[in-house]
Design a protein around this motif. Structure first.
Motif, mmCIF file in Angstrom:
data_model
loop_
_atom_site.group_PDB
_atom_site.id
_atom_site.type_symbol
_atom_site.label_atom_id
_atom_site.label_comp_id
_atom_site.label_asym_id
_atom_site.label_seq_id
_atom_site.Cartn_x
_atom_site.Cartn_y
_atom_site.Cartn_z
ATOM 1 N N ALA A 135 0.857 -1.185 0.000
ATOM 2 C CA ALA A 135 0.000 0.000 0.000
ATOM 3 C C ALA A 135 0.894 1.235 0.000
ATOM 4 C CB ALA A 135 -0.931 -0.023 1.209
ATOM 5 N N GLY A 136 0.246 2.399 0.088
ATOM 6 C CA GLY A 136 1.020 3.638 0.096
ATOM 7 C C GLY A 136 1.230 4.184 -1.293
ATOM 8 N N GLU A 137 1.819 5.370 -1.348
ATOM 9 C CA GLU A 137 2.023 6.042 -2.639
ATOM 10 C C GLU A 137 3.277 5.522 -3.335
ATOM 11 O OE1 GLU A 137 -0.113 10.398 -2.191
ATOM 12 O OE2 GLU A 137 2.077 10.272 -2.168
ATOM 13 N N LYS A 138 3.175 5.430 -4.659
ATOM 14 C CA LYS A 138 4.313 5.055 -5.491
ATOM 15 C C LYS A 138 4.424 6.080 -6.615
ATOM 16 C CE LYS A 138 3.570 0.073 -4.791
ATOM 17 N NZ LYS A 138 4.811 -0.235 -4.061
ATOM 18 N N GLU A 139 5.583 6.706 -6.734
ATOM 19 C CA GLU A 139 5.786 7.699 -7.796
ATOM 20 C C GLU A 139 6.645 7.095 -8.894
ATOM 21 O OE1 GLU A 139 7.781 12.121 -8.498
ATOM 22 O OE2 GLU A 139 7.104 11.540 -6.491
ATOM 23 N N HIS A 140 6.210 7.311 -10.145
ATOM 24 C CA HIS A 140 6.938 6.763 -11.289
ATOM 25 C C HIS A 140 7.014 7.802 -12.403
ATOM 26 C CE1 HIS A 140 6.928 2.686 -9.669
ATOM 27 N NE2 HIS A 140 5.660 2.856 -9.366
ATOM 28 N N ALA A 141 8.154 7.838 -13.068
ATOM 29 C CA ALA A 141 8.308 8.635 -14.284
ATOM 30 C C ALA A 141 8.121 7.703 -15.473
ATOM 31 C CB ALA A 141 9.682 9.290 -14.335
ATOM 32 N N ILE A 142 7.249 8.064 -16.373
ATOM 33 C CA ILE A 142 6.926 7.208 -17.515
ATOM 34 C C ILE A 142 7.682 7.686 -18.740
ATOM 35 C CG2 ILE A 142 5.079 6.459 -19.060
ATOM 36 C CD1 ILE A 142 3.177 6.625 -16.702
ATOM 37 N N ASP A 143 8.419 6.791 -19.331
ATOM 38 C CA ASP A 143 9.197 7.099 -20.535
ATOM 39 C C ASP A 143 8.334 6.823 -21.763
ATOM 40 O OD1 ASP A 143 11.056 7.514 -22.474
ATOM 41 O OD2 ASP A 143 12.232 5.721 -22.053
ATOM 42 N N ASP A 144 7.816 7.880 -22.382
ATOM 43 C CA ASP A 144 7.001 7.691 -23.588
ATOM 44 C C ASP A 144 7.664 8.295 -24.826
ATOM 45 O OD1 ASP A 144 6.770 10.350 -23.060
ATOM 46 O OD2 ASP A 144 4.582 10.429 -23.053
ATOM 47 N N SER A 145 8.969 8.613 -24.697
ATOM 48 C CA SER A 145 9.769 9.099 -25.842
ATOM 49 C C SER A 145 9.166 10.341 -26.498
ATOM 50 C CB SER A 145 9.932 7.985 -26.892
ATOM 51 O OG SER A 145 10.521 6.847 -26.305
#
Length: 453
Positions: A25-35
């Motif tokens: 649980a809890g927050e998860k931060e992600h950077a998405i590589d979409d070029s």
């Protein structure tokens, strides 16, 4: 922008045939590589009811100014099945200022209907990279898929195309079961192609290697065993061995990832609702064809679809079998590389042993020298001890001679003259004795100083 609900269906891969359970649980931060030109970040969180909140931030620098789009989306859980399928609904509504900012982004500024295009763009991200990260709430990623986003969730672009999970997941060969198996087919085909390319690259490197370091017979026969038995493997440069190891590691990663994912895939392949997405249905399909005497267009389409499912299942099976073959072949190659590395290690051990023997010989020589010096010191000590005795006698004789000389001054007889001569000889003897003693002391001092140095 439509305000009605949209729907997406996720499948959380599971090894065991039990309900997919939330594991974190809890927050998860992600950077998405979409070029693309902008940066795309999401912050994901899940509540006790397993609803998922998605906070999205898209940023792009345009003419030295930062354009930022921020919005939140709530995926409401509406159905969950024991085989890992979970269905959500959501509303995709954006405030007016966000809609205006979307027009400024390079990706959408030339679109006539930029809002629809943006929604399609976001739903594609939701079905692949965002879904990939959401799976972390239910499933630990064991394969290297951050760049591929192997599985894609099933999203509906329109509410009218929505099929309820509760009405569909219990039907044979249902849309969701087939949709995720289609995902796996593409994944395994891609992995098989990658493994094949790397395998041929390795074979090419291997033959060049044998031709460069092998004997004439080995160059002709390409016999690995003969090469290992007849060549000085320690002379092979380390950088060329590292090329082998790098190729092997790439192949191993593909094999490991594929076989782990195949374990998850089999929970769908062996589902009681999977009747025809299998490789062994040719007999049933032929029987079905024989029972239909006057097939309609619908019957023909149905049979062709069943054949298509069988072909796709065969693709999965054959791809995985090929990957397994590569895995076993790689184990033999690892043995080949291990033998070369062991030879190089043995070479280094031999060099170390040679150095140790040289050091041991030097130590023995040093010990012998020290022993000789100690023996010389004992001898010198004995000499000095004797020298001290002689010195004391010489001093006593000198004193005696001095006394007699003084007395002879007062006595003028022949006997006095004889006494003087005797005293002269005694003095000379004392002089030479003292000189010898002093020389011994100087020699001893020099030897002692050399030993200390």
């Amino acid at each position: 922008m439509p305000t009605s609900y949209l729907y997406c269906t996720f499948w959380y891969p599971t090894i065991f045939l039990s309900e997919a359970k939330k594991i974190s649980a809890g927050e998860k931060e992600h950077a998405i590589d979409d070029s693309s030109e902008h940066t795309f970040k999401v912050i994901l969180s899940i509540d006790d009811n397993e609803n998922i909140s998605i906070k999205t931030e898209i940023t792009e620098i345009i003419e030295s100014k930062s354009v930022v789009i921020q919005f939140s989306l709530l995926l409401e859980k509406i159905e969950k099945r024991s085989n890992g399928f979970v269905q959500y609904k959501f509303q995709f509504n954006l405030p007016k200022n966000i809609q205006d900012n979307i027009k400024k982004l390079s990706k959408f500024k030339n679109e006539t209907d930029h809002l629809t295009k943006f929604r399609e763009y976001f739903q594609n991200s939701l079905s692949k990279p965002i879904y990939h990260y959401i799976k972390e709430f239910y499933h630990k990623h064991e394969t290297i898929t951050n760049k591929d986003y192997d599985l894609a969730a099933i999203c509906f672009e329109e509410e009218s195309s929505y099929i309820a999970l509760e009405n569909n997941s219990h039907s044979n060969d249902n849309k969701y079961l087939q949709g995720f198996l289609d995902n796996f087919e593409e994944v395994f085909k891609r992995k098989a192609y990658q493994a094949s390319e790397l395998n041929f690259l390795f074979k090419e490197t291997y033959f060049k290697f044998i031709n460069k370091y092998g004997t004439r017979k080995e160059k002709f026969d390409k016999e690995e065993k003969s090469f290992l038995q007849t060549n000085d493997l320690s002379t092979i440069p380390t950088n060329e061995i590292e090329i082998f190891i790098a190729n092997l590691q790439q192949l191993n990663d593909i094999c490991e990832d594929t076989l782990i994912e195949y374990t998850y895939c089999k929970t769908l392949l062996h589902s009681i609702y999977n009747k025809f997405y299998r490789h062994d249905t040719e007999g049933r399909i032929e029987h079905l064809e024989d029972t239909i005497k006057d097939p309609t267009t619908e019957d023909i389409e149905k049979i062709e679809n069943l054949k298509r499912l069988r072909r796709k299942a065969l693709n999965i099976r054959n791809s995985v079998r090929y990957i397994e073959d590569i895995k076993y072949k790689n184990q033999n190659r690892q043995y080949f590389i291990s033998r070369i590395l062991l030879a190089k290690v043995q070479e280094k051990n031999d060099k170390i042993e040679t150095i140790v023997n040289i050091v041991r010989e030097q130590n023995t020589h040093t010990e012998n020298v020290v022993t000789e010096i100690e023996e010389q010191n004992v001898k010198i000590g004995n000499v000095l001890e004797n020298g001290n005795t002689i010195t004391n006698i010489s001093i006593a004789i000198a004193i005696y001679g001095l006394i007699l000389t003084i007395l002879s001054i007062f006595e003028k007889s022949l006997s006095a003259i004889l006494i003087c001569k005797f005293n002269l000889h005694i003095c000379l003897l004392s002089f030479f004795t003292l000189t010898f003693a002093i020389a011994l002391l100087i020699i001893w001092s020099k030897r002692k100083k050399q030993k200390e140095d």
